[in-house]
Design an enzyme around this catalytic site. Structure first.
Site, PDB file in Angstrom:
ATOM      1  CE  LYS A 108      -1.655   6.535 -12.372  1.00  0.00           C
ATOM      2  NZ  LYS A 108      -1.978   6.607 -10.919  1.00  0.00           N
ATOM      3  N   GLY A 128       0.830   1.976  -3.149  1.00  0.00           N
ATOM      4  CA  GLY A 128       0.569   3.406  -2.975  1.00  0.00           C
ATOM      5  C   GLY A 128       1.262   4.320  -3.964  1.00  0.00           C
ATOM      6  CB  THR A 129       3.265   3.815  -7.065  1.00  0.00           C
ATOM      7  OG1 THR A 129       2.361   2.844  -7.607  1.00  0.00           O
ATOM      8  CG2 THR A 129       4.471   3.112  -6.474  1.00  0.00           C
ATOM      9  N   GLY A 130       0.353   5.185  -6.976  1.00  0.00           N
ATOM     10  CA  GLY A 130      -0.604   6.088  -7.618  1.00  0.00           C
ATOM     11  C   GLY A 130      -1.005   7.235  -6.714  1.00  0.00           C
ATOM     12  CB  CYS A 131      -1.814   7.326  -3.091  1.00  0.00           C
ATOM     13  SG  CYS A 131      -3.036   6.010  -3.049  1.00  0.00           S
ATOM     14  CB  THR A 180       4.688  -0.811  -6.704  1.00  0.00           C
ATOM     15  OG1 THR A 180       3.862  -1.998  -6.776  1.00  0.00           O
ATOM     16  CG2 THR A 180       6.017  -1.090  -7.390  1.00  0.00           C
TER      17      THR A 180
END
Length: 271
Positions: free
Chosen positions: A176, A211-214, A209
């Site tokens: 990412k 928690g965007t990965g979760c 942003t």
């Protein structure tokens, strides 16, 4: 009656609701699947940072996983924050024992706020025991650097690191690029050497942003559960996250959460 697809998240709890299992379950609902959870840790956190972490015991985590798999078997599994080697080993043992399918591993090492969430000795266990069970892993740029030991200063280095990790770990890698200075482009590298796919994204100017990965990894798992292949699942998940960022919800005084319910409509969702 049509059977709804089911997805299990194995991750930490975020008391502010923007990341961890709370973000995962919201994402799963918004993506049309039934979400379940096995909690690896309780965190006291908000948009400003993590204040305290209380891990689950290996015995309790094992009991959570048994309870889910023995009753409502998941069609896909997302693994997020797991801080200790003992907990990683429990997860690997249970996923292997139950023959879990469509496992998405988000190797959470550092929170958006900068707080360290993974013990150093746990990285090796993660790579050796959990990565081989995954259909895809989703490291961000800092995590990709840690996992490969490479400095990533430009897109060429980003691509080399993703290719190195896929070959070294023998797992499909979605690297990412959201932490880079340019556009938010991600790269999927297949472990079998059968190709790569760039997902070129437009960066949304949104400071919130958390928690965007979760959110992205849970959306990928949801779409895999619904029967889409990996490349399509990632594309659909990216579109969902883009909408959640574009909705620009503003909560808290730090890096706030995205709007997980941006695509939900109807009387119940009207203000």
């Amino acid at each position: 009656m049509e059977m709804i697809r089911r997805v299990l998240t194995i991750a930490g709890s975020d008391s502010s609701g923007g990341a961890g299992i709370q973000a995962d379950l919201k994402t799963m609902l918004a993506n049309g699947v039934y979400g379940m959870s096995a909690i690896t840790a309780l965190t006291a956190q908000n948009t400003q940072g993590v204040r305290m972490v209380q891990e689950a015991t290996p015995e309790f985590l094992a009991a959570e996983l048994d309870a889910v798999f023995e009753d409502i078997r998941p069609d896909a599994v997302k693994v997020g924050m797991v801080a200790s080697p003992a907990l990683i080993r429990v997860i690997a043992e249970k996923l292997q024992g139950y023959g879990a399918e469509h496992v998405v591993v988000d190797p959470v090492m550092v929170a958006t706020s900068g707080a360290k969430l993974l013990e150093d000795e746990a990285v090796e266990v993660l790579v050796q025991e959990l990565f081989p069970l995954a259909e895809v892993i989703t490291p961000n740029l800092p995590e990709l650097s840690v996992l490969t030991g490479q400095e990533i200063a430009d897109e060429a280095a980003f691509q080399r690191a993703a290719e190195h990790l896929a070959a070294q770990a023998g797992v499909n890698v979605l690297a990412k690029g959201g932490h880079s200075a340019g556009e938010a482009s991600d790269l999927l590298v297949m472990a079998d050497g059968k190709g790569e796919k760039w997902y070129r994204g437009t960066r949304v100017e949104n400071p919130n942003t958390h928690g965007t990965g979760c959110t992205l990894s849970s959306a990928i798992a949801a779409n895999l559960a619904k029967g889409f292949d990996l490349a399509e699942s990632i594309g659909r998940a990216k579109s969902y996250l883009f909408g959640a960022l574009l909705a620009k919800m503003d909560l808290g005084t730090g890096s706030g959460p995205v709007n997980h319910g941006w695509n939900l409509h109807g009387d119940f969702f009207e203000n």
